[in-house]
Design a protein around this motif. Structure first.
Motif, PDB file in Angstrom:
ATOM      1  N   LEU A 114       1.005  -1.244   0.116  1.00 30.44           N
ATOM      2  CA  LEU A 114      -0.109  -0.149   0.042  1.00 30.44           C
ATOM      3  C   LEU A 114       0.739   1.113   0.037  1.00 30.44           C
ATOM      4  CD1 LEU A 114      -2.970  -0.956   2.383  1.00 30.44           C
ATOM      5  CD2 LEU A 114      -2.881  -0.839  -0.350  1.00 30.44           C
ATOM      6  N   ALA A 115       2.219   1.440   0.388  1.00 30.04           N
ATOM      7  CA  ALA A 115       2.996   2.428   0.463  1.00 30.04           C
ATOM      8  C   ALA A 115       3.386   2.670  -0.982  1.00 30.04           C
ATOM      9  CB  ALA A 115       4.184   2.132   1.362  1.00 30.04           C
ATOM     10  N   ILE A 116       3.677   1.516  -1.745  1.00 32.14           N
ATOM     11  CA  ILE A 116       3.865   1.715  -3.320  1.00 32.14           C
ATOM     12  C   ILE A 116       2.736   2.048  -3.959  1.00 32.14           C
ATOM     13  CG2 ILE A 116       4.338   0.179  -5.399  1.00 32.14           C
ATOM     14  CD1 ILE A 116       5.963  -1.528  -3.312  1.00 32.14           C
ATOM     15  N   VAL A 117       1.561   1.622  -3.752  1.00 34.68           N
ATOM     16  CA  VAL A 117       0.481   2.290  -4.277  1.00 34.68           C
ATOM     17  C   VAL A 117       0.236   3.829  -3.967  1.00 34.68           C
ATOM     18  CG1 VAL A 117      -2.406   1.991  -4.233  1.00 34.68           C
ATOM     19  CG2 VAL A 117      -0.879  -0.088  -4.502  1.00 34.68           C
ATOM     20  N   ASP A 118       0.252   4.034  -2.784  1.00 34.82           N
ATOM     21  CA  ASP A 118       0.211   5.514  -2.172  1.00 34.82           C
ATOM     22  C   ASP A 118       1.044   6.276  -3.082  1.00 34.82           C
ATOM     23  OD1 ASP A 118      -1.295   7.206  -0.351  1.00 34.82           O
ATOM     24  OD2 ASP A 118       0.897   7.468   0.449  1.00 34.82           O
ATOM     25  N   HIS A 119       2.274   5.814  -3.350  1.00 37.39           N
ATOM     26  CA  HIS A 119       3.363   6.655  -3.830  1.00 37.39           C
ATOM     27  C   HIS A 119       3.102   6.882  -5.655  1.00 37.39           C
ATOM     28  CE1 HIS A 119       7.392   8.423  -4.898  1.00 37.39           C
ATOM     29  NE2 HIS A 119       7.596   7.455  -5.703  1.00 37.39           N
ATOM     30  N   VAL A 120       2.811   5.825  -6.089  1.00 35.99           N
ATOM     31  CA  VAL A 120       2.627   5.653  -7.646  1.00 35.99           C
ATOM     32  C   VAL A 120       1.162   6.424  -8.080  1.00 35.99           C
ATOM     33  CG1 VAL A 120       2.381   4.242  -9.536  1.00 35.99           C
ATOM     34  CG2 VAL A 120       3.985   3.560  -7.797  1.00 35.99           C
ATOM     35  N   CYS A 121       0.107   6.276  -7.232  1.00 29.93           N
ATOM     36  CA  CYS A 121      -1.345   6.815  -7.575  1.00 29.93           C
ATOM     37  C   CYS A 121      -1.301   8.188  -7.255  1.00 29.93           C
ATOM     38  CB  CYS A 121      -2.456   5.855  -6.964  1.00 29.93           C
ATOM     39  SG  CYS A 121      -2.341   4.289  -7.628  1.00 29.93           S
ATOM     40  N   ASP A 122      -2.042   8.884  -8.151  1.00 31.73           N
ATOM     41  CA  ASP A 122      -2.823  10.165  -7.816  1.00 31.73           C
ATOM     42  C   ASP A 122      -3.568   9.990  -6.498  1.00 31.73           C
ATOM     43  OD1 ASP A 122      -1.377  11.590  -9.938  1.00 31.73           O
ATOM     44  OD2 ASP A 122      -2.531  10.467 -11.213  1.00 31.73           O
ATOM     45  N   ARG A 123      -4.478   9.073  -6.517  1.00 36.97           N
ATOM     46  CA  ARG A 123      -5.196   9.072  -5.359  1.00 36.97           C
ATOM     47  C   ARG A 123      -5.757   7.527  -5.352  1.00 36.97           C
ATOM     48  NH1 ARG A 123     -10.056  12.859  -7.108  1.00 36.97           N
ATOM     49  NH2 ARG A 123     -11.379  11.369  -8.348  1.00 36.97           N
ATOM     50  N   TRP A 124      -6.221   7.187  -4.229  1.00 39.99           N
ATOM     51  CA  TRP A 124      -6.560   5.713  -3.949  1.00 39.99           C
ATOM     52  C   TRP A 124      -7.601   5.833  -2.660  1.00 39.99           C
ATOM     53  CZ3 TRP A 124      -5.665   2.434   0.001  1.00 39.99           C
ATOM     54  CH2 TRP A 124      -4.566   2.569   1.015  1.00 39.99           C
ATOM     55  N   GLY A 125      -8.546   4.812  -2.561  1.00 31.62           N
ATOM     56  CA  GLY A 125      -9.320   4.822  -1.487  1.00 31.62           C
ATOM     57  C   GLY A 125     -10.112   3.433  -1.235  1.00 31.62           C
ATOM     58  N   VAL A 126     -10.518   3.416  -0.031  1.00 29.10           N
ATOM     59  CA  VAL A 126     -11.536   2.341   0.050  1.00 29.10           C
ATOM     60  C   VAL A 126     -12.781   2.168   0.501  1.00 29.10           C
ATOM     61  CG1 VAL A 126     -11.272   0.141   1.903  1.00 29.10           C
ATOM     62  CG2 VAL A 126      -9.167   1.101   0.999  1.00 29.10           C
ATOM     63  N   ASP A 127     -13.607   1.544   0.124  1.00 26.23           N
ATOM     64  CA  ASP A 127     -15.030   1.954   0.492  1.00 26.23           C
ATOM     65  C   ASP A 127     -15.737   0.334   0.681  1.00 26.23           C
ATOM     66  OD1 ASP A 127     -15.646   4.420  -0.520  1.00 26.23           O
ATOM     67  OD2 ASP A 127     -15.575   3.734  -2.719  1.00 26.23           O
ATOM     68  N   VAL A 128     -16.450   0.434   1.923  1.00 23.24           N
ATOM     69  CA  VAL A 128     -17.010  -0.819   2.306  1.00 23.24           C
ATOM     70  C   VAL A 128     -18.349  -0.765   2.149  1.00 23.24           C
ATOM     71  CG1 VAL A 128     -17.366  -2.516   4.418  1.00 23.24           C
ATOM     72  CG2 VAL A 128     -15.290  -1.201   3.858  1.00 23.24           C
ATOM     73  N   ASP A 129     -19.186  -1.621   1.473  1.00 19.33           N
ATOM     74  CA  ASP A 129     -20.714  -1.353   1.505  1.00 19.33           C
ATOM     75  C   ASP A 129     -21.135  -2.633   1.237  1.00 19.33           C
ATOM     76  OD1 ASP A 129     -23.257  -0.122   0.965  1.00 19.33           O
ATOM     77  OD2 ASP A 129     -22.758  -0.542  -1.358  1.00 19.33           O
ATOM     78  N   ASP A 130     -22.153  -2.839   2.149  1.00 20.21           N
ATOM     79  CA  ASP A 130     -22.999  -4.523   2.229  1.00 20.21           C
ATOM     80  C   ASP A 130     -21.921  -5.629   2.015  1.00 20.21           C
ATOM     81  OD1 ASP A 130     -25.543  -3.344   2.191  1.00 20.21           O
ATOM     82  OD2 ASP A 130     -25.742  -3.152   0.301  1.00 20.21           O
ATOM     83  N   GLY A 131     -20.877  -5.640   2.825  1.00 21.34           N
ATOM     84  CA  GLY A 131     -19.833  -6.931   2.960  1.00 21.34           C
ATOM     85  C   GLY A 131     -19.126  -6.905   1.845  1.00 21.34           C
ATOM     86  N   THR A 132     -18.766  -5.779   1.072  1.00 19.26           N
ATOM     87  CA  THR A 132     -17.991  -5.924   0.105  1.00 19.26           C
ATOM     88  C   THR A 132     -16.931  -4.610   0.439  1.00 19.26           C
ATOM     89  OG1 THR A 132     -19.541  -6.592  -1.690  1.00 19.26           O
ATOM     90  CG2 THR A 132     -17.457  -5.597  -2.469  1.00 19.26           C
ATOM     91  N   VAL A 133     -15.719  -4.992   0.066  1.00 23.51           N
ATOM     92  CA  VAL A 133     -14.725  -3.847   0.229  1.00 23.51           C
ATOM     93  C   VAL A 133     -14.077  -3.736  -1.347  1.00 23.51           C
ATOM     94  CG1 VAL A 133     -12.698  -5.445   0.519  1.00 23.51           C
ATOM     95  CG2 VAL A 133     -12.489  -3.446   1.186  1.00 23.51           C
ATOM     96  N   ARG A 134     -14.032  -2.459  -1.794  1.00 18.34           N
ATOM     97  CA  ARG A 134     -13.773  -2.025  -2.933  1.00 18.34           C
ATOM     98  C   ARG A 134     -12.631  -0.903  -2.697  1.00 18.34           C
ATOM     99  NH1 ARG A 134     -18.302  -1.438  -4.143  1.00 18.34           N
ATOM    100  NH2 ARG A 134     -18.500  -3.322  -5.547  1.00 18.34           N
TER     101      ARG A 134
END
Length: 147
Positions: A114-134
């Motif tokens: 996730l440190a790599i993802v954070d460095h490479v991406c312009d932005r990223w995030g996590v959503d949790v809805d009805d038992g699904t993590v996206r």
């Protein structure tokens, strides 16, 4: 509107087996090459996809039908990569706490994803809805070089 525009997105289902990530990675490379992306943009997108997909396959709970869903959309100025899977009911909303970049010890064999993802991406995030993590990551690409 003069015609239908091509959908810039590809959706794949990844069975809980890391070889499925490799197959999907090849498809992502193909889509990015078809879009005329440069080698660096392709490598960045593949790195982010690999981290998110491998984590979901290795650590996630299979969706009701036993897979993780991955989607990537390739646009002229960037890409959006989304990986979704079920969340164990015991973990529930607390799953967000697991999605934080950490500084791994230099000798740790893992923990840098996730440190790599954070460095490479312009932005990223996590959503949790009805038992699904996206987990969704967005990357910006440099404009293509003009010939």
């Amino acid at each position: 509107m003069t015609g239908l525009e091509q959908d810039p997105c590809t959706r794949v289902h990844l069975w809980h087996d890391l070889s499925a990530v490799a197959d999907a990675r090849r498809a992502l490379v193909h889509d990015l090459e078809d879009a005329g992306r440069d080698r660096r943009s392709i490598e960045d997108a593949v790195l982010v996809f690999s981290e998110l997909a491998a984590n979901a396959v290795e650590h996630g709970s299979p969706q009701g039908c036993g897979h993780v869903e991955a989607t990537w959309c390739v646009y002229p100025d960037g890409a959006r990569i989304t990986v979704a899977g079920d969340v164990d009911e015991v973990v529930g909303e607390k799953v967000r706490d697991r999605f934080r970049p950490v500084a791994a010890d230099q000798y740790a064999p893992r923990g840098r994803g996730l440190a790599i993802v954070d460095h490479v991406c312009d932005r990223w995030g996590v959503d949790v809805d009805d038992g699904t993590v996206r987990v969704t990551a967005q990357l910006a690409f440099e404009p293509p070089a003009e010939d």
